[in-house]
Design a protein around this motif. Structure first.
Motif, PDB file in Angstrom:
ATOM      1  N   LEU A 281     -22.981  10.834   8.300  1.00 49.63           N
ATOM      2  CA  LEU A 281     -21.941   9.813   8.492  1.00 49.63           C
ATOM      3  C   LEU A 281     -22.109   8.676   7.482  1.00 49.63           C
ATOM      4  O   LEU A 281     -21.125   8.197   6.894  1.00 49.63           O
ATOM      5  CB  LEU A 281     -22.004   9.264   9.916  1.00 49.63           C
ATOM      6  N   LEU A 282     -23.343   8.239   7.265  1.00 49.93           N
ATOM      7  CA  LEU A 282     -23.605   7.142   6.330  1.00 49.93           C
ATOM      8  C   LEU A 282     -23.280   7.554   4.896  1.00 49.93           C
ATOM      9  O   LEU A 282     -22.658   6.792   4.142  1.00 49.93           O
ATOM     10  CB  LEU A 282     -25.070   6.699   6.437  1.00 49.93           C
ATOM     11  N   ASN A 283     -23.682   8.762   4.507  1.00 49.74           N
ATOM     12  CA  ASN A 283     -23.403   9.243   3.151  1.00 49.74           C
ATOM     13  C   ASN A 283     -21.906   9.372   2.905  1.00 49.74           C
ATOM     14  O   ASN A 283     -21.403   8.973   1.848  1.00 49.74           O
ATOM     15  CB  ASN A 283     -24.091  10.595   2.922  1.00 49.74           C
ATOM     16  N   HIS A 284     -21.193   9.937   3.874  1.00 46.80           N
ATOM     17  CA  HIS A 284     -19.741  10.089   3.726  1.00 46.80           C
ATOM     18  C   HIS A 284     -19.037   8.732   3.705  1.00 46.80           C
ATOM     19  O   HIS A 284     -18.037   8.560   2.994  1.00 46.80           O
ATOM     20  CB  HIS A 284     -19.197  10.956   4.862  1.00 46.80           C
ATOM     21  N   PHE A 285     -19.563   7.781   4.501  1.00 45.12           N
ATOM     22  CA  PHE A 285     -18.965   6.444   4.531  1.00 45.12           C
ATOM     23  C   PHE A 285     -19.056   5.792   3.156  1.00 45.12           C
ATOM     24  O   PHE A 285     -18.061   5.265   2.629  1.00 45.12           O
ATOM     25  CB  PHE A 285     -19.680   5.593   5.580  1.00 45.12           C
ATOM     26  N   GLU A 286     -20.243   5.841   2.532  1.00 40.98           N
ATOM     27  CA  GLU A 286     -20.416   5.268   1.201  1.00 40.98           C
ATOM     28  C   GLU A 286     -19.533   5.980   0.179  1.00 40.98           C
ATOM     29  O   GLU A 286     -18.933   5.345  -0.690  1.00 40.98           O
ATOM     30  CB  GLU A 286     -21.880   5.348   0.783  1.00 40.98           C
TER      31      GLU A 286
ATOM     32  N   ASP B  20     -16.721   7.615   0.759  1.00 44.84           N
ATOM     33  CA  ASP B  20     -15.300   7.373   1.027  1.00 44.84           C
ATOM     34  C   ASP B  20     -14.841   6.024   0.504  1.00 44.84           C
ATOM     35  O   ASP B  20     -13.710   5.883   0.019  1.00 44.84           O
ATOM     36  CB  ASP B  20     -15.026   7.460   2.533  1.00 44.84           C
ATOM     37  N   ILE B  21     -15.707   4.990   0.606  1.00 45.58           N
ATOM     38  CA  ILE B  21     -15.287   3.653   0.164  1.00 45.58           C
ATOM     39  C   ILE B  21     -15.736   3.358  -1.268  1.00 45.58           C
ATOM     40  O   ILE B  21     -15.398   2.320  -1.827  1.00 45.58           O
ATOM     41  CB  ILE B  21     -15.809   2.559   1.111  1.00 45.58           C
ATOM     42  N   GLY B  22     -16.532   4.267  -1.859  1.00 47.76           N
ATOM     43  CA  GLY B  22     -16.967   4.086  -3.241  1.00 47.76           C
ATOM     44  C   GLY B  22     -17.872   2.892  -3.442  1.00 47.76           C
ATOM     45  O   GLY B  22     -17.740   2.159  -4.428  1.00 47.76           O
TER      46      GLY B  22
ATOM     47  N   ARG C 214     -22.217  -7.686   3.740  1.00 47.14           N
ATOM     48  CA  ARG C 214     -20.848  -8.209   3.858  1.00 47.14           C
ATOM     49  C   ARG C 214     -19.947  -7.214   4.582  1.00 47.14           C
ATOM     50  O   ARG C 214     -19.097  -7.604   5.393  1.00 47.14           O
ATOM     51  CB  ARG C 214     -20.295  -8.547   2.481  1.00 47.14           C
ATOM     52  N   VAL C 215     -20.123  -5.937   4.278  1.00 39.81           N
ATOM     53  CA  VAL C 215     -19.336  -4.912   4.965  1.00 39.81           C
ATOM     54  C   VAL C 215     -19.692  -4.877   6.444  1.00 39.81           C
ATOM     55  O   VAL C 215     -18.819  -4.771   7.314  1.00 39.81           O
ATOM     56  CB  VAL C 215     -19.574  -3.523   4.321  1.00 39.81           C
ATOM     57  N   TYR C 216     -20.992  -5.002   6.750  1.00 46.40           N
ATOM     58  CA  TYR C 216     -21.424  -5.005   8.150  1.00 46.40           C
ATOM     59  C   TYR C 216     -20.771  -6.159   8.924  1.00 46.40           C
ATOM     60  O   TYR C 216     -20.319  -5.979  10.061  1.00 46.40           O
ATOM     61  CB  TYR C 216     -22.945  -5.131   8.239  1.00 46.40           C
ATOM     62  N   GLU C 217     -20.733  -7.344   8.336  1.00 46.99           N
ATOM     63  CA  GLU C 217     -20.154  -8.503   9.024  1.00 46.99           C
ATOM     64  C   GLU C 217     -18.698  -8.248   9.372  1.00 46.99           C
ATOM     65  O   GLU C 217     -18.223  -8.632  10.449  1.00 46.99           O
ATOM     66  CB  GLU C 217     -20.292  -9.754   8.147  1.00 46.99           C
ATOM     67  N   GLU C 218     -17.975  -7.586   8.462  1.00 45.99           N
ATOM     68  CA  GLU C 218     -16.572  -7.285   8.734  1.00 45.99           C
ATOM     69  C   GLU C 218     -16.452  -6.208   9.811  1.00 45.99           C
ATOM     70  O   GLU C 218     -15.594  -6.297  10.695  1.00 45.99           O
ATOM     71  CB  GLU C 218     -15.885  -6.824   7.443  1.00 45.99           C
TER      72      GLU C 218
ATOM     73  N   MET D 276      -9.767   5.530  -2.661  1.00 43.59           N
ATOM     74  CA  MET D 276     -10.672   5.316  -1.532  1.00 43.59           C
ATOM     75  C   MET D 276     -10.091   5.934  -0.270  1.00 43.59           C
ATOM     76  O   MET D 276      -8.923   5.712   0.070  1.00 43.59           O
ATOM     77  CB  MET D 276     -10.896   3.811  -1.292  1.00 43.59           C
ATOM     78  N   ARG D 277     -10.885   6.746   0.418  1.00 39.52           N
ATOM     79  CA  ARG D 277     -10.449   7.339   1.670  1.00 39.52           C
ATOM     80  C   ARG D 277     -10.683   6.366   2.824  1.00 39.52           C
ATOM     81  O   ARG D 277     -11.605   5.557   2.810  1.00 39.52           O
ATOM     82  CB  ARG D 277     -11.217   8.627   1.930  1.00 39.52           C
ATOM     83  N   LYS D 278      -9.825   6.470   3.814  1.00 35.07           N
ATOM     84  CA  LYS D 278      -9.948   5.608   4.988  1.00 35.07           C
ATOM     85  C   LYS D 278     -11.156   6.024   5.817  1.00 35.07           C
ATOM     86  O   LYS D 278     -11.264   7.182   6.234  1.00 35.07           O
ATOM     87  CB  LYS D 278      -8.678   5.717   5.821  1.00 35.07           C
ATOM     88  N   PRO D 279     -12.107   5.113   6.057  1.00 33.93           N
ATOM     89  CA  PRO D 279     -13.298   5.476   6.842  1.00 33.93           C
ATOM     90  C   PRO D 279     -12.936   5.718   8.301  1.00 33.93           C
ATOM     91  O   PRO D 279     -11.978   5.151   8.830  1.00 33.93           O
ATOM     92  CB  PRO D 279     -14.210   4.266   6.684  1.00 33.93           C
ATOM     93  N   SER D 280     -13.726   6.545   8.948  1.00 28.85           N
ATOM     94  CA  SER D 280     -13.491   6.838  10.360  1.00 28.85           C
ATOM     95  C   SER D 280     -14.208   5.810  11.238  1.00 28.85           C
ATOM     96  O   SER D 280     -15.143   5.134  10.801  1.00 28.85           O
ATOM     97  CB  SER D 280     -14.007   8.235  10.701  1.00 28.85           C
TER      98      SER D 280
END
Length: 303
Positions: A38-43, A45-47, A66-70, A1-5
């Motif tokens: 950005l949204l496509n790369h985010f998904e 990157d985190i798989g 759940r991801v949004y809450e964090e 998993m790549r670190k999201p920006s």
């Protein structure tokens, strides 16, 4: 998993809160294709699939929520850092961040803020409305200086003080059939139009348990997440509601409240970290909150 920006986090937060890619683009002041990328790369990157694109309108998945809450928690901390820096630049103003449970009476908060300002003009207050669980985490992580919550926070690094534990009242229009009674019993609720708090809240659980024990079935016609919303529905003549009197005060110019039987109460506490960075300012805020609470109790009518 790549670190999201950070930009990916901001894009996803904007998409969830605005409801569409186009509005998220407006919030971020970028183009729609840029947000989609950005949204496509985010998904990727985190798989993890965060957005369901199979329908006509993309919706956030359960994992996405759940991801949004964090992300919201993390970015709130970033915002607080920015506020603190701005405060330092503004004549070394002391910033106190207060996490407040939903529905807490705004007139008490505004009165307390004015009292603090009268005493310490150099103190700036930031109110953040979040769930009691979220605020508890903010206190433990020291992202918040003070919290007002409706749950126990038993931790050696936290100081807790009881703020309110008053017995519940039934709130109703002045012309309601129960307004002439000295008390309202849970058995009175059978078949009555009732405004309930949403499932999962402490108040809803206590009232549901009381009605179940008395074998009472109220006619729940509306549910709301906060006391101000419940009171608005009551003011519209849609039914009556049962809640802590702390939340009913401020609405009793148009409504009346009667003691509710059996005796139920919502324990509300103020909490802060034992190693608070500005103990004098926090003590001042706590005293101001108590004074505002007591003033409200003396001046509000209808109970």
């Amino acid at each position: 998993m790549r670190k999201p920006s950070l930009r990916q986090l901001e894009a996803f937060k904007a998409f969830v809160e605005s409801g569409s890619v186009s509005r998220a683009a407006d919030v971020l002041h970028v183009s729609q294709p840029a947000v989609s990328k950005l949204l496509n790369h985010f998904e990727a990157d985190i798989g993890m699939q965060l957005i369901d694109r199979n329908s006509n309108r993309p919706v956030v998945t359960e994992r996405g929520i759940r991801v949004y809450e964090e992300i919201d928690r993390i970015l709130s901390g970033v915002d607080q850092v920015g506020q603190a820096i701005a405060s330092i630049r503004a004549k070394e103003r002391s910033l106190i961040t207060i996490g407040v449970m939903p529905g807490f009476p705004p007139h008490i908060l505004s009165h307390a803020a004015q009292l603090v300002r009268n005493e310490r003009p150099d103190v700036s207050i930031s109110f953040i409305v979040r769930s009691s669980e979220y605020v508890s985490h903010g206190i433990l992580s020291r992202q918040m200086d003070l919290g007002i919550i409706a749950r126990n926070l038993d931790h050696p690094q936290v100081n807790s003080t009881l703020f309110s534990n008053d017995s519940f009242v039934a709130v109703m229009p002045r012309d309601h059939q129960f307004a002439s009674q000295s008390t309202v019993n849970v058995t009175d609720l059978h078949g009555q139009h009732f405004i309930a708090f949403t499932q999962g809240s402490v108040t809803r659980r206590l009232i549901d348990e009381a009605m179940e024990a008395a074998k009472v079935e109220a006619d729940i016609i509306l549910q709301a997440t906060t006391a101000p919303n419940c009171c608005a529905f009551v003011e519209a003549g849609l039914g009556l509601c049962v809640m802590s009197p702390l939340f009913a005060k401020g609405h009793l110019r148009t409504l009346v409240a009667r003691p509710f039987v059996p005796n139920l109460s919502l324990k509300i506490q103020t909490v802060h970290h034992v190693d608070s960075r500005d103990k004098r300012a926090i003590a001042l805020v706590l005293n101001a909150l108590k004074e505002a609470r007591d003033y409200s109790a003396r001046t509000d009518t209808g109970l």
